[in-house]
Design an enzyme around this catalytic site. Structure first.
Site, PDB file in Angstrom:
ATOM      1  N   TYR A 149      36.259  37.862  50.672  1.00 40.09           N
ATOM      2  CA  TYR A 149      36.176  37.856  49.455  1.00 40.09           C
ATOM      3  C   TYR A 149      35.412  36.686  48.611  1.00 40.09           C
ATOM      4  O   TYR A 149      36.180  35.758  48.835  1.00 40.09           O
ATOM      5  CB  TYR A 149      37.376  38.448  48.340  1.00 40.09           C
ATOM      6  CG  TYR A 149      37.280  38.827  47.033  1.00 40.09           C
ATOM      7  CD1 TYR A 149      36.217  39.790  46.658  1.00 40.09           C
ATOM      8  CD2 TYR A 149      37.797  38.078  46.182  1.00 40.09           C
ATOM      9  CE1 TYR A 149      36.226  40.178  45.441  1.00 40.09           C
ATOM     10  CE2 TYR A 149      37.891  38.335  44.688  1.00 40.09           C
ATOM     11  CZ  TYR A 149      36.845  39.206  44.469  1.00 40.09           C
ATOM     12  OH  TYR A 149      36.561  39.608  43.057  1.00 40.09           O
ATOM     13  N   ASP A 244      34.359  28.399  51.320  1.00 38.38           N
ATOM     14  CA  ASP A 244      35.047  28.907  50.213  1.00 38.38           C
ATOM     15  C   ASP A 244      36.470  28.707  50.271  1.00 38.38           C
ATOM     16  O   ASP A 244      37.016  29.319  51.166  1.00 38.38           O
ATOM     17  CB  ASP A 244      34.638  30.384  49.957  1.00 38.38           C
ATOM     18  CG  ASP A 244      35.155  30.916  48.755  1.00 38.38           C
ATOM     19  OD1 ASP A 244      35.959  30.153  48.080  1.00 38.38           O
ATOM     20  OD2 ASP A 244      34.900  31.963  48.258  1.00 38.38           O
ATOM     21  N   LYS A 277      41.652  28.642  41.580  1.00 39.75           N
ATOM     22  CA  LYS A 277      43.188  29.009  41.613  1.00 39.75           C
ATOM     23  C   LYS A 277      44.068  27.640  41.400  1.00 39.75           C
ATOM     24  O   LYS A 277      44.070  27.221  40.398  1.00 39.75           O
ATOM     25  CB  LYS A 277      43.533  29.579  43.138  1.00 39.75           C
ATOM     26  CG  LYS A 277      42.845  31.188  42.996  1.00 39.75           C
ATOM     27  CD  LYS A 277      43.354  31.946  44.381  1.00 39.75           C
ATOM     28  CE  LYS A 277      42.452  33.139  44.312  1.00 39.75           C
ATOM     29  NZ  LYS A 277      43.141  34.363  43.827  1.00 39.75           N
TER      30      LYS A 277
HETATM   31  C1  LIG Z   1      38.285  33.038  48.582  1.00 38.87           C
HETATM   32  C2  LIG Z   1      37.737  33.541  47.164  1.00 38.87           C
HETATM   33  N1  LIG Z   1      36.753  33.104  46.646  1.00 38.87           N
HETATM   34  C3  LIG Z   1      36.334  33.584  45.328  1.00 38.87           C
HETATM   35  C4  LIG Z   1      37.371  34.244  44.604  1.00 38.87           C
HETATM   36  C5  LIG Z   1      37.064  34.568  43.400  1.00 38.87           C
HETATM   37  O1  LIG Z   1      37.747  33.684  42.351  1.00 38.87           O
HETATM   38  P1  LIG Z   1      37.995  34.311  40.669  1.00 38.87           P
HETATM   39  O2  LIG Z   1      38.981  35.576  40.734  1.00 38.87           O
HETATM   40  O3  LIG Z   1      38.577  33.222  40.081  1.00 38.87           O
HETATM   41  O4  LIG Z   1      36.818  34.668  40.350  1.00 38.87           O
HETATM   42  C6  LIG Z   1      38.485  34.633  45.068  1.00 38.87           C
HETATM   43  C7  LIG Z   1      39.599  35.265  44.252  1.00 38.87           C
HETATM   44  O5  LIG Z   1      40.537  35.736  44.975  1.00 38.87           O
HETATM   45  C8  LIG Z   1      38.958  34.038  46.489  1.00 38.87           C
HETATM   46  O6  LIG Z   1      40.078  34.369  47.039  1.00 38.87           O
END
Ligand SMILES: Cc1ncc(COP(=O)(O)O)c(C=O)c1O
Length: 442
Positions: A149, A244, A277
């Site tokens: 994700y 990521d 986060k």
């Molecule tokens: C690995 C990863 N990338 C991107 C995101 C997206 O972040 P946001 O919810 O702050 O848009 C998340 C959210 O859970 C994530 O776990």
């Protein structure tokens, strides 16, 4: 009317907010029952509208590394608020945070990133990283992995983890086929699939994006050397590697998952890294870091546009900086220790009841899958008796422990999970394991 029960609160919310929630997994869709309506949180605990306290293993889906409402973080935000909420101009705090993060990502003399641009959400961070990669390479196609994700931007929802996995969706309505068609989705930890994708699309792939360690379809740790293989393969074909770390960054260690791999002797430097986060300590803050030549493609220096009214918001920066300054080796040691106490007890409780299960690990992140055998990719994660989780989840909730309301999410420990909090989790696990054993499909 003031809500007095979670059911009242949910009913009021559903009348004016789609599904009663502002992010889908909060609706308890895959576990059933009434979602909690939370009014406050402190340390390892959250309190619902009825005044009931729960030991929290959601931790705001990751940010609350230090526990909720850590006093120094709250004081930093209060002091920043007293100076003004948002200026729409640069602040010294933004530079302090960028310097801190760049310094933190210096591991064993290697600079993990050279520059940092602040945004407000992880979604924006990955969206911008992809735009930079496309701008830098002049190519359109992106490779991602099933079950990973990266937020909810159009091109990244295909076979996505998190809520998309929880709801069992292949992607999202509203994403034009022309955009979805630019994303190749591959099985995770599958080197042959990566090589085949580059062979099938010569000169078209701008970047591979991967969670540093998958944690949105349950925990899917990369095989040893897989991230380095990804960057080497991308570079061999003129593409970039976007790491990521929105979820893993500053959570699994002081320099994120990348730092753990460096400490384990895997020597490589990502082109671009996304953070979210923990970097915002519970406030809306995220970032794109990486090579200076790539970051300098962003406006105003370069042709890749990105902007934000609230980017680098001073309250969010204050929370993030205070959190990171407190997140030292001792904090990570406590989170690691708490995670191993809980995951061992989980393992023992399910084993005692004869429930087939696999606990997967990535640093201090872990999750359970109701199946025999390890989970290496999204197909494995979906091949489980997920119907056992609602009974398990609700038994824990009844005992005052709030787990992520989906079997596809990691459990989040914090440095504030003290003996009392851990004791309550351990006490709750045997009955929850019995409930999982007694559960029936459908
Ligand atoms: C690995 C990863 N990338 C991107 C995101 C997206 O972040 P946001 O919810 O702050 O848009 C998340 C959210 O859970 C994530 O776990």
């Amino acid at each position: 009317m003031n809500a007095t029960t979670n059911a009242d609160a949910a009913a009021r919310a559903r009348a004016v907010i789609p599904g009663g929630v502002n992010s889908p997994v909060r609706a308890f869709g895959s576990v059933g029952g009434t979602p909690l309506s939370i009014v406050s949180a402190r340390g390892p605990l959250v309190t619902d509208v009825t005044g009931r306290e729960y030991v929290d293993l959601v931790a705001s889906w990751g940010p609350a590394l230090l526990g909720h409402a850590q006093p120094d973080v709250v004081a930093a935000v209060q002091a920043a608020a007293a100076r003004g909420l948002s200026f729409g101009a640069s602040t010294p705090g933004e530079t302090d945070l960028a310097e801190h993060v760049i310094e933190r990502l210096r591991v064993g003399g290697t600079a993990g990133i050279e520059k940092l641009r602040l945004v407000s959400t992880g979604t924006e961070a990955t969206m911008t990283a992809i735009r930079i990669a496309r701008g830098a390479t002049g190519r359109d196609v992106i490779v991602k992995f099933a079950g990973h994700y990266h937020g909810h931007s159009d091109g990244l929802l295909a076979e996505s983890g998190s809520g998309v996995a929880t709801l069992g969706l292949p992607g999202s309505a509203g994403v034009p086929a022309a955009i979805a068609g630019l994303t190749l989705v591959l099985p995770y930890n599958d080197r042959d699939a990566v090589l085949a994708a580059f062979a099938a699309h010569p000169g078209r792939i701008a970047a591979i994006i991967a969670e540093a360690a998958g944690a949105n379809a349950g925990v899917l740790a990369p095989d040893e050397g897989f991230n380095r293989f990804l960057i080497e393969t991308a570079h061999a074909h003129g593409a970039l590697f976007l790491l990521d770390e929105v979820l893993t960054g500053f959570r699994v260690g002081p320099a994120g998952w990348w730092g753990l791999e460096q400490a384990a002797g895997q020597s490589w430097v990502p082109d671009l890294v996304t953070f979210g986060k923990v970097i915002g300590g519970g406030m809306p803050l995220a970032a794109i870091g990486g090579r200076a030549d790539l970051l300098d493609l962003l406006a105003p220096l370069g042709p890749v546009y990105q902007a934000g009214t609230l980017s680098g918001n001073p309250l969010a920066v204050a929370a993030g900086l205070a959190t990171l300054r407190l997140a030292d080796a001792e904090v990570y040691g406590r989170v690691d220790a708490a995670a191993s106490v809980v995951s061992n007890a989980l393992d023992d409780a399910l084993t005692a009841e004869g429930v087939a299960h696999a606990v997967s690990w990535a640093g201090s992140l872990f999750s359970v899958a109701f199946r025999e055998g390890a989970v290496r990719d999204y197909a494995d994660a979906r091949d489980q008796e997920a119907w056992r989780y609602p009974a398990f989840f609700h038994a824990m909730l009844d005992a005052g422990v709030s787990l992520p309301p989906s079997v596809f999410e990691a459990w989040f420990l914090t440095a504030a999970h003290d003996e009392a909090a851990l004791g309550r989790i351990l006490d709750a696990l045997p009955a929850a394991a019995r409930a999982a054993a007694a559960a029936t499909p459908g």
